[in-house]
Design a protein around this motif. Sequence first.
Motif, PDB file in Angstrom:
ATOM      1  N   GLY A  17       0.814  -1.208   0.000  1.00  0.00           N
ATOM      2  CA  GLY A  17       0.000   0.000   0.000  1.00  0.00           C
ATOM      3  C   GLY A  17       0.845   1.255   0.000  1.00  0.00           C
ATOM      4  O   GLY A  17       0.550   2.229  -0.713  1.00  0.00           O
ATOM      5  N   GLY A  18       1.929   1.242   0.786  1.00  0.00           N
ATOM      6  CA  GLY A  18       2.817   2.394   0.815  1.00  0.00           C
ATOM      7  C   GLY A  18       3.474   2.646  -0.530  1.00  0.00           C
ATOM      8  O   GLY A  18       3.704   3.788  -0.928  1.00  0.00           O
ATOM      9  N   GLY A  19       3.782   1.559  -1.261  1.00  0.00           N
ATOM     10  CA  GLY A  19       4.346   1.715  -2.595  1.00  0.00           C
ATOM     11  C   GLY A  19       3.391   2.427  -3.527  1.00  0.00           C
ATOM     12  O   GLY A  19       3.800   3.301  -4.316  1.00  0.00           O
ATOM     13  N   LEU A  20       2.106   2.087  -3.459  1.00  0.00           N
ATOM     14  CA  LEU A  20       1.123   2.761  -4.306  1.00  0.00           C
ATOM     15  C   LEU A  20       0.936   4.212  -3.875  1.00  0.00           C
ATOM     16  O   LEU A  20       0.837   5.111  -4.720  1.00  0.00           O
ATOM     17  CB  LEU A  20      -0.213   2.020  -4.272  1.00  0.00           C
ATOM     18  N   LEU A  25       1.572   9.929  -5.293  1.00  0.00           N
ATOM     19  CA  LEU A  25       2.094  11.241  -4.926  1.00  0.00           C
ATOM     20  C   LEU A  25       3.126  11.750  -5.930  1.00  0.00           C
ATOM     21  O   LEU A  25       3.251  12.962  -6.140  1.00  0.00           O
ATOM     22  CB  LEU A  25       2.734  11.179  -3.529  1.00  0.00           C
ATOM     23  N   ALA A  26       3.857  10.834  -6.547  1.00  0.00           N
ATOM     24  CA  ALA A  26       4.887  11.226  -7.515  1.00  0.00           C
ATOM     25  C   ALA A  26       4.352  11.350  -8.937  1.00  0.00           C
ATOM     26  O   ALA A  26       5.095  11.743  -9.843  1.00  0.00           O
ATOM     27  CB  ALA A  26       6.023  10.200  -7.495  1.00  0.00           C
ATOM     28  N   ASP A  27       3.096  11.041  -9.129  1.00  0.00           N
ATOM     29  CA  ASP A  27       2.512  11.002 -10.464  1.00  0.00           C
ATOM     30  C   ASP A  27       2.348  12.410 -11.031  1.00  0.00           C
ATOM     31  O   ASP A  27       1.605  13.232 -10.488  1.00  0.00           O
ATOM     32  CB  ASP A  27       1.155  10.299 -10.410  1.00  0.00           C
ATOM     33  N   THR A 208       3.219  -0.323 -10.719  1.00  0.00           N
ATOM     34  CA  THR A 208       2.455  -1.171 -11.634  1.00  0.00           C
ATOM     35  C   THR A 208       0.967  -1.048 -11.344  1.00  0.00           C
ATOM     36  O   THR A 208       0.143  -0.965 -12.273  1.00  0.00           O
ATOM     37  CB  THR A 208       2.903  -2.636 -11.515  1.00  0.00           C
ATOM     38  N   ALA A 209       0.600  -1.032 -10.067  1.00  0.00           N
ATOM     39  CA  ALA A 209      -0.810  -0.858  -9.706  1.00  0.00           C
ATOM     40  C   ALA A 209      -1.341   0.470 -10.230  1.00  0.00           C
ATOM     41  O   ALA A 209      -2.461   0.545 -10.754  1.00  0.00           O
ATOM     42  CB  ALA A 209      -0.983  -0.944  -8.194  1.00  0.00           C
ATOM     43  N   LEU A 210      -0.547   1.524 -10.102  1.00  0.00           N
ATOM     44  CA  LEU A 210      -0.980   2.829 -10.618  1.00  0.00           C
ATOM     45  C   LEU A 210      -1.188   2.757 -12.128  1.00  0.00           C
ATOM     46  O   LEU A 210      -2.163   3.308 -12.657  1.00  0.00           O
ATOM     47  CB  LEU A 210       0.053   3.899 -10.262  1.00  0.00           C
TER      48      LEU A 210
END
Length: 318
Positions: A17-20, A25-27, A208-210
Amino acid sequence: MTEKKIITVIGATGRQGGGLVRAVLADEGEEFAVRAVTRHPYGDPAQELKRLGVTDIVRADMDDPPSLAPAFEHAYGAFLVTNFWEHMSAEREKAQALALARAASHAGVQHAIWSTLEDTRACVPLDDDRMPTLQEHYKVPHFDGKAEADRYFTEEGVPTTFLRTTFYWENLLSDFAPQRGEDGALQLVYPMGDHKLSGIAVADIGRTALAVFRRGTDFIAATLSIAGEHLKVADMAAAIEETLGDRVRYRPLTPDEFRAQGFPGADEAGNMFQFYADCEDHFVKARDIDAVRELHPDLQSFGTWLAAHRDRLRTAWP
């Protein structure tokens, strides 16, 4: 200004979850906004998310289904993950998954990503004595329980992408860190023989989820199996040695020797590694690195991940 789509992130203070959260936020496109869900909104991990820029932090508990409703309210999407290792019960994990599926369904979530894994019993049936049966019904409970829970999302009518993950490189910083041998060398002690281990950085799971969320309905009802690289453990040891300049070697154990270590979860972890090894063709071939790169071109190799975490690894492995 177009209103951002809310993605509810279960386990926002955890690894996946933290990775997503960090990926969103970086998108640069800023299509989505994060709703970070945690049981401890005032704890240090949640406050770190707040410092990073997350403004929507909601308390909810998967073991308390009514608490989930506010977390999904008005959300476009949801990233759903459970943590078997917190309690080591496949039945509890399945109950949590059902609660998530029902909450997402009741809220009308348009796209959910369920972080899941293979059913190991398709390769190693319950009556196969290569490995012990655990918790009466499973070979690798944290795999098999998630696989059984896949149906909840279909039955509850949740538009879902089934994202099958794999071993995190970050496990080398905690649960499966190298051990110092009597000769002072670091040792990777896994029961993998010469078989390949599929691994991935948690940041790449998030990215990848994003990418899946960005593709809209393209992956609804699809199963995506992901990895960053497939490596023999001996090659992992050599890469660590080259990166850190420390002596590192692979000390393979048999699965029985690994399980006999007796630490909490040793049977579970031993069965997991044995599944990776005995079912290498089944597991590795399902994870086409080129296909993952089509979604996330900047996928990290193990060597890239090591270089990025060099200082942290030196601290973690005194």
